[in-house]
Design a protein around this motif. Structure first.
Motif, mmCIF file in Angstrom:
data_model
loop_
_atom_site.group_PDB
_atom_site.id
_atom_site.type_symbol
_atom_site.label_atom_id
_atom_site.label_comp_id
_atom_site.label_asym_id
_atom_site.label_seq_id
_atom_site.Cartn_x
_atom_site.Cartn_y
_atom_site.Cartn_z
ATOM 1 N N ASN A 121 0.801 -1.226 0.000
ATOM 2 C CA ASN A 121 0.000 0.000 0.000
ATOM 3 C C ASN A 121 0.833 1.274 0.000
ATOM 4 O O ASN A 121 0.313 2.360 0.242
ATOM 5 N N ALA A 122 2.126 1.166 -0.264
ATOM 6 C CA ALA A 122 2.976 2.350 -0.335
ATOM 7 C C ALA A 122 2.686 3.142 -1.608
ATOM 8 O O ALA A 122 2.194 2.612 -2.597
ATOM 9 N N ILE A 123 2.993 4.441 -1.560
ATOM 10 C CA ILE A 123 2.944 5.280 -2.755
ATOM 11 C C ILE A 123 4.125 4.890 -3.647
ATOM 12 O O ILE A 123 5.280 4.928 -3.219
ATOM 13 N N ARG A 124 3.845 4.505 -4.869
ATOM 14 C CA ARG A 124 4.859 3.988 -5.786
ATOM 15 C C ARG A 124 5.392 5.134 -6.659
ATOM 16 O O ARG A 124 4.617 5.852 -7.296
ATOM 17 N N VAL A 125 6.707 5.285 -6.692
ATOM 18 C CA VAL A 125 7.349 6.427 -7.339
ATOM 19 C C VAL A 125 8.374 5.965 -8.368
ATOM 20 O O VAL A 125 9.119 5.008 -8.131
ATOM 21 N N CYS A 126 8.416 6.653 -9.503
ATOM 22 C CA CYS A 126 9.483 6.489 -10.496
ATOM 23 C C CYS A 126 10.181 7.832 -10.674
ATOM 24 O O CYS A 126 9.541 8.888 -10.621
ATOM 25 N N VAL A 127 11.490 7.800 -10.902
ATOM 26 C CA VAL A 127 12.244 9.009 -11.193
ATOM 27 C C VAL A 127 12.884 8.866 -12.565
ATOM 28 O O VAL A 127 13.436 7.808 -12.896
ATOM 29 N N VAL A 128 12.774 9.933 -13.376
ATOM 30 C CA VAL A 128 13.317 9.925 -14.733
ATOM 31 C C VAL A 128 14.263 11.118 -14.856
ATOM 32 O O VAL A 128 13.822 12.271 -14.851
ATOM 33 N N ASP A 129 15.555 10.855 -14.950
ATOM 34 C CA ASP A 129 16.549 11.928 -15.001
ATOM 35 C C ASP A 129 17.825 11.352 -15.602
ATOM 36 O O ASP A 129 18.234 10.236 -15.262
ATOM 37 N N ASP A 130 18.480 12.106 -16.484
ATOM 38 C CA ASP A 130 19.696 11.605 -17.113
ATOM 39 C C ASP A 130 20.902 11.693 -16.196
ATOM 40 O O ASP A 130 21.939 11.081 -16.468
ATOM 41 N N ALA A 131 20.786 12.446 -15.090
ATOM 42 C CA ALA A 131 21.909 12.588 -14.158
ATOM 43 C C ALA A 131 21.883 11.454 -13.130
ATOM 44 O O ALA A 131 20.925 11.321 -12.364
ATOM 45 N N VAL A 132 22.942 10.656 -13.108
ATOM 46 C CA VAL A 132 23.029 9.535 -12.172
ATOM 47 C C VAL A 132 22.959 10.033 -10.725
ATOM 48 O O VAL A 132 22.317 9.423 -9.863
ATOM 49 N N VAL A 133 23.610 11.166 -10.469
ATOM 50 C CA VAL A 133 23.626 11.718 -9.110
ATOM 51 C C VAL A 133 22.216 12.051 -8.653
ATOM 52 O O VAL A 133 21.819 11.757 -7.516
ATOM 53 N N VAL A 134 21.442 12.670 -9.524
ATOM 54 C CA VAL A 134 20.080 13.048 -9.161
ATOM 55 C C VAL A 134 19.227 11.810 -8.929
ATOM 56 O O VAL A 134 18.482 11.723 -7.940
ATOM 57 N N ARG A 135 19.326 10.840 -9.831
ATOM 58 C CA ARG A 135 18.537 9.615 -9.647
ATOM 59 C C ARG A 135 18.892 8.928 -8.335
ATOM 60 O O ARG A 135 18.020 8.463 -7.591
ATOM 61 N N GLY A 136 20.180 8.874 -8.030
ATOM 62 C CA GLY A 136 20.602 8.225 -6.797
ATOM 63 C C GLY A 136 20.131 8.970 -5.562
ATOM 64 O O GLY A 136 19.696 8.348 -4.573
ATOM 65 N N MET A 137 20.182 10.307 -5.614
ATOM 66 C CA MET A 137 19.778 11.098 -4.462
ATOM 67 C C MET A 137 18.280 10.968 -4.209
ATOM 68 O O MET A 137 17.843 10.742 -3.074
ATOM 69 N N VAL A 138 17.471 11.104 -5.273
ATOM 70 C CA VAL A 138 16.025 10.979 -5.113
ATOM 71 C C VAL A 138 15.654 9.580 -4.647
ATOM 72 O O VAL A 138 14.766 9.403 -3.804
ATOM 73 N N THR A 139 16.355 8.573 -5.167
ATOM 74 C CA THR A 139 16.115 7.193 -4.722
ATOM 75 C C THR A 139 16.341 7.055 -3.225
ATOM 76 O O THR A 139 15.529 6.459 -2.508
ATOM 77 N N ARG A 140 17.428 7.629 -2.732
ATOM 78 C CA ARG A 140 17.725 7.537 -1.293
ATOM 79 C C ARG A 140 16.679 8.262 -0.466
ATOM 80 O O ARG A 140 16.212 7.745 0.559
ATOM 81 N N TRP A 141 16.301 9.480 -0.905
ATOM 82 C CA TRP A 141 15.295 10.242 -0.162
ATOM 83 C C TRP A 141 13.982 9.478 -0.072
ATOM 84 O O TRP A 141 13.366 9.397 0.989
ATOM 85 N N VAL A 142 13.541 8.940 -1.203
ATOM 86 C CA VAL A 142 12.262 8.222 -1.227
ATOM 87 C C VAL A 142 12.324 6.997 -0.323
ATOM 88 O O VAL A 142 11.390 6.726 0.456
ATOM 89 N N ASN A 143 13.408 6.259 -0.403
ATOM 90 C CA ASN A 143 13.518 5.033 0.379
ATOM 91 C C ASN A 143 13.654 5.291 1.875
ATOM 92 O O ASN A 143 13.444 4.380 2.684
#
Length: 398
Positions: A17-39
Motif C-alpha cells: 500500500n505504499a505510494i509507488r514512485v518512479c524518477v526519470v533523469d539523465d543525471a546519475v547523481v540526481v537519480r541516486g539522491m532521489v532514490t535515497r530520499w524516497v527510500n
C-alpha cells in the motif's frame, strides 16, 4: 492560536500500500539522491529509475507508479515529449516536472501543466546543489505524498486548522453590520460531518483575490477565461500562486492570453485599479495597502508563510482589512493549508469565499482547509466559480 504548518506524519506502509514512485533523469547523481530520499520515507517506495523518457515510456507501465518525477532536459527523449506518452501508458499517474529555474524551463513547465502534468518542482542548478538543498528535498517529498495519495484514491493528510483571533495583525476585527449573519466557525474536519458554510456577502464585490498552488495554473487560466468582460470594468484581480521567481512572470503572460486583459507581476507601490490582473512575484509576499478608495500594492520580503513565498494568507488578510465586505476571495486547488486563515479574515469582515470542490481539485489541501475552517460560502468546480463570480459582480444575491 494560528494555523500551524506541520509536516503530516504517515504510519509505516507495506510494499502493498505504499505510494509507488518512479524518477526519470539523465543525471546519475540526481537519480541516486532521489532514490535515497524516497527510500528513507515511510509510506513511499521507489519502483523505477530511468535515464531518459524513452526508457520510462517502455518500463513505467510494468512498475505501475502513482507518481513520476520527470526531468525536462534529457537525451533521446526529453520530458515534454515523454509526458503525453507516460500519461497514456500509465492511466491515473501524477507527473511532477523537475527543472532548473531558467525562463526556457519555466515556459516548458507551464506548457507541461497544460498538457496534463500535475505539478512541477524547481531543481537546483547543479548536482551538488541537489544533494545539499533541504528545500528541494522537502518540497519534492511533500508533493509526492500529496499527489500519490490523490492518485491512489486515499485520504490526503490534513494539517490541523485553528481559527486565528480577530486581534491578529491583518485580520478584520469584527463582522460589519452590513454583512449577512454567519452560521459560525465550527470546523468541518470530521469524517461524514457536513461542512458548515458562511452566508454570501450582501455587498457587491469590488475586488477579487485568488489563491492557488498545485494544479493552479491551468485552473487559473480556465477561471479567468470564464469571466465576463463586465468583470474587468468593475474590479481588479489579485493572484497569489505558489511559484518561484521567473515562473510567475511567465504565468502572468499566460494569464494575459487566457483573460484577454493585462496580467503582470505586481510592482511595489503601484495603484490597484479595475481592468488589471496583479500576480504576486516569486520570492515576495503581495499585500494590499492604502485605503479602500485608493488601494495599492505592497511587496514584502517577510519570512515564508507555511513554507511559501509568496503566500495566500498575507494577501487575503490585507484585502479583508482594506475592502472589508466588498472583497470576494477564491481558493483553488493546492496542497497544504495556506489561505485558510486569510479566508477566515475575509469571511469575518463580511466578504465571500468560494473554494474549489474536492472532485475537481488536483489536490484538495488548500480548499479543503478552507472548508474545514468554516469560512467558505460554497464549494464549486472552476467553471461554477466563474459563473458565480459573474453573478455576484453584477449585484445578484446568492
Amino acid at each position: 492560536m494560528t494555523l500551524t504548518a506541520t509536516r503530516p506524519t504517515s504510519p509505516p506502509a507495506s510494499a502493498a500500500n505504499a505510494i509507488r514512485v518512479c524518477v526519470v533523469d539523465d543525471a546519475v547523481v540526481v537519480r541516486g539522491m532521489v532514490t535515497r530520499w524516497v527510500n528513507e520515507e515511510d509510506g513511499i517506495e521507489l519502483v523505477g529509475s530511468y535515464r531518459n523518457g524513452q526508457v520510462a515510456v517502455e518500463k513505467a507501465p510494468q512498475d505501475k507508479p502513482h507518481v513520476i518525477v520527470l526531468d525536462i532536459e534529457m537525451p533521446e527523449m526529453d520530458g515534454l515529449t515523454a509526458l503525453p506518452l507516460l500519461l497514456k501508458a500509465c492511466p491515473g499517474v501524477k507527473i511532477v516536472m523537475a527543472s532548473t529555474l531558467t525562463r526556457r524551463n519555466a515556459e516548458i513547465s507551464l506548457k507541461a501543466l497544460s498538457l496534463g502534468a500535475a505539478d512541477y518542482v524547481p531543481k537546483p542548478e547543479t548536482n551538488s546543489g541537489v544533494s545539499t538543498s533541504s528545500d528541494f528535498r522537502r518540497e519534492l517529498i511533500e508533493k509526492i505524498r500529496a499527489l500519490g495519495a490523490a492518485a491512489a484514491g486515499r485520504p490526503q493528510a490534513r494539517v490541523p486548522f485553528s481559527t486565528p483571533p480577530s486581534a491578529k495583525p491583518g485580520a478584520a476585527a469584527a463582522r460589519p453590520a452590513t454583512a449577512a449573519p454567519s452560521p459560525g466557525l465550527a470546523p468541518a474536519g470530521g469524517a461524514g460531518e457536513p461542512i458548515k458554510h458562511r452566508s454570501f456577502s450582501r455587498i457587491r464585490p469590488t475586488a477579487l483575490v485568488i489563491g492557488s498552488s498545485t494544479g493552479g495554473p491551468p485552473a487559473l487560466a480556465k477561471l479567468l477565461g470564464t469571466l465576463s468582460s463586465d468583470i474587468w470594468k468593475r474590479m481588479p484581480v489579485l493572484i497569489t500562486q505558489h511559484m518561484p521567481a521567473t515562473f510567475t512572470a511567465i504565468l502572468a503572460e499566460h494569464l494575459t492570453r487566457a483573460a484577454r486583459i493585462p496580467a503582470a507581476e505586481a510592482e511595489n507601490g503601484e495603484p490597484i485599479v479595475p481592468g488589471r490582473i496583479y500576480v504576486a512575484p516569486g520570492g515576495k509576499h503581495m499585500i494590499v495597502a492604502g485605503t479602500r478608495a485608493a488601494p495599492k500594492i505592497r511587496l514584502t520580503d517577510d519570512a515564508p508563510v507555511h513554507f511559501c513565498k509568496p503566500a495566500v494568507d498575507p494577501l487575503f488578510q490585507s484585502a479583508a482589512t482594506v475592502w472589508n465586505s466588498a472583497v470576494l476571495g477564491v481558493v483553488l486547488t493546492g496542497m497544504g493549508c495556506d489561505g485558510a486563515n486569510g479566508s477566515v479574515s475575509i469571511a469575518d469582515a463580511g466578504g465571500t469565499i468560494l473554494a474549489q470542490d474536492k472532485e475537481s481539485s488536483v489536490v484538495w489541501g488548500m480548499p479543503g482547509a478552507v472548508a474545514q475552517s468554516g469560512a467558505s460560502a460554497a464549494l464549486m468546480t472552476v467553471e461554477e466559480i466563474g459563473r458565480k463570480i459573474n453573478s455576484l459582480a453584477m449585484g445578484a444575491l446568492a
